[in-house]
Write an enzyme that holds these catalytic residues in place. Structure first.
Site, PDB file in Angstrom:
ATOM      1  N   SER A   7       0.872  -1.174   0.000  1.00  0.00           N
ATOM      2  CA  SER A   7       0.000   0.000   0.000  1.00  0.00           C
ATOM      3  C   SER A   7       0.907   1.221   0.000  1.00  0.00           C
ATOM      4  CB  SER A   7      -0.886   0.004   1.232  1.00  0.00           C
ATOM      5  OG  SER A   7      -1.576   1.224   1.311  1.00  0.00           O
ATOM      6  N   ARG A   8       0.785   2.057  -1.033  1.00  0.00           N
ATOM      7  CA  ARG A   8       1.733   3.179  -1.155  1.00  0.00           C
ATOM      8  C   ARG A   8       1.340   4.400  -0.340  1.00  0.00           C
ATOM      9  NH1 ARG A   8       1.335   1.574  -6.842  1.00  0.00           N
ATOM     10  NH2 ARG A   8       2.905  -0.019  -7.159  1.00  0.00           N
TER      11      ARG A   8
END
Length: 500
Positions: free
Chosen positions: A364-365
């Site tokens: 998850s960025r």
């Protein structure tokens, strides 16, 4: 009776002054050729891209290609009702869909018409199916968590409101289940959910509907469905119709979760239309603008600035891979557009690890900035524990003589895999997730047998929900979103372990 000529002339002059001539012009053309849901129309000179066209027999079309001498239109109804030479009228309107609260709890097609047999939907507002994404200035960074209720996701791959997180994997690995569980978990969280089924079997859509209804999730959900037997143009329009409905709520300051199930079928429907419209094929026969097809859709997910009400659209697009090949054309396109991906692996699924999430390839960025402090604190070493366990597990298959340190790592890894398993349609509130992961990472499970972990966890949750002191700690975590007193928490879990 005498008639005064002056009076007549003044009356005539008065009438001439009041006379207004309404000139109504209509752009009318004719069908040159028709077939496979595509019509070529000649004579509509001022047509716009995306304009709605009216054909005979109440058939509607949408302008897709603007050629030199004619326009190419995709037909939204049965193309068998149209023949060569039929008259076509332009409407001057870009294609729109009904939006608003009236759609809640309903199943509609991509044109906003009900297909659930529950009567008409009288929406008061409409929005264009295609619209420009919100600009950078009108957005703010992702900072509020959108809890999925799935331990492994909320701990390792957190999602924030306004994020675009891709769910990717082979068929039959639980992609739709993750999306449906996330919708179920939004109950009482003031999040409106839209599930877009693209080219799905009607039985599949019905299963999703029944599951959501069983968990009282249809009260805050809308299903936009284009069936496998529907024309390709409807599958092409479905996600755009869904996000237009979502935007209406977002601009009202509400939070929306939208699931696109799945964008692989969407790209295939678009490829079909493009080839029939004689657009030049490129890699894997997809047209050159297939990247833009999904980028202009997913860019509409946003977290609005407080000035615009602070609403958000969180997008969960789904992509189906072949034999786990995430380097194929459409998967790489969508991976580069989204803010992270949840990668589901067939091998894990078939070995009983469900949800079958590969922690190494899933990322998850932006969600980390929106993660609850409590979960962030307890899950710090989780990814490393899993990674080292997978490596050691492969290595130790060849030898049995292990030192104590390696044995301890393998033991912790086994417990980690077991605690992250979760049943179908049973999302957990984040405070109970925190307790489970805290017990794991602080060694409370080290002396519990692996096959007893699930029973231990269920009893631990029951203890925290019923014991007076434990319940107070649980409520503190829920309210503060953080672990305030670790010593107190350790004592309570120790007391439970001694009883256990």
């Amino acid at each position: 009776m005498k008639i005064d000529p002056l009076e007549i002339s003044s009356l005539l002059k008065e009438q001439i002054k009041k006379y207004e001539k309404d000139i109504k012009t209509e752009s009318v053309g004719s069908v040159i050729s028709v077939g496979d849901g595509i019509a070529m129309v000649y004579g509509i000179d001022n047509a716009m891209s995306g304009e709605l066209l009216v054909f005979p027999n109440d058939v509607y079309g949408m302008v897709q290609n603007l050629e030199k001498n004619h326009v190419g239109a995709i037909l939204l109804n049965d193309s068998n009702l149209i023949k060569e030479g039929d008259e076509v009228k332009s409407t001057g309107r870009i294609i729109e869909v009904g939006v608003g609260q009236e759609l809640m709890g309903r199943i509609v097609n991509p044109l906003g018409h009900p297909i659930d047999g529950l009567g008409a939907i009288n929406t008061k507002k409409t929005r264009p199916i295609e619209s420009k994404a919100t600009g950078v200035i009108d957005r703010q960074s992702v900072k509020e968590p959108l809890s999925t209720g799935i331990k492994v996701l909320d701990a390792l791959v957190p999602i924030g409101r306004g994020q675009r997180e891709l769910i990717i994997g082979d068929r039959q690995t639980g992609k739709t289940s993750i999306a449906v569980d996330t919708i179920i978990n939004q109950k009482d969280k003031d999040v409106i959910c839209i599930y877009v089924a693209i080219g799905q079997k009607q039985t599949t859509v019905l299963d999703v509907y029944e599951t959501l209804k069983m968990h009282d999730a249809m009260e805050y959900s809308i299903i936009v469905a284009s069936g496998a037997s529907d024309p390709a143009p409807l599958s092409y329009l479905a996600p755009y119709a869904g996000v237009s409905m979502a935007e209406e709520f977002m601009f009202e300051g509400k939070h929306v979760l939208i699931v696109y199930d799945d964008l692989t079928k969407h790209a295939i429907a678009y490829r079909e239309l493009s080839l029939l419209l004689r657009r030049p094929p490129g890699r894997e026969a997809f047209p050159g603008d297939v990247f833009y097809l999904h980028s202009r859709l997913l860019e509409r997910a946003a977290k609005l600035s407080d000035k615009l009400g602070g609403g958000s659209i969180t997008a969960l697009p789904i992509i189906e891979t072949q034999e786990g090949d995430i380097s194929a054309y459409i998967p790489t396109n969508v991976i580069s557009i989204t803010d992270g991906q949840i990668f589901l692996q067939s091998q894990l699924f078939h070995s009983g690890i469900r949800p079958a999430i590969n922690a190494g390839l899933s990322v998850s960025r932006v969600g980390g900035s929106a993660q609850h402090k409590a979960i962030k604190k307890v899950s710090g070493t989780l990814r490393l524990d899993l990674a080292s366990y997978r490596e050691l597990e492969a290595f130790t298959q060849f030898g049995s003589d292990l030192d104590d340190n390696t044995k301890a790592k393998l033991n912790r890894g086994e417990k980690t895999v077991e605690i992250l398993k979760q049943g179908l349609h049973s999302p957990l509130p984040f405070e109970l997730q925190t307790i489970s992961i805290y017990a794991l990472t602080n060694g409370f499970l080290d002396n519990i047998k692996t096959n007893e972990i699930k029973a231990f966890e269920a009893d631990l949750h029951s203890f925290f929900l019923n014991d007076k002191e434990a319940k107070k700690i649980l409520n503190d975590i829920k309210e503060s979103k953080d672990i305030v007193d670790k010593e107190r928490l350790n004592k309570v879990i120790d007391r439970f372990v001694d009883q256990y």
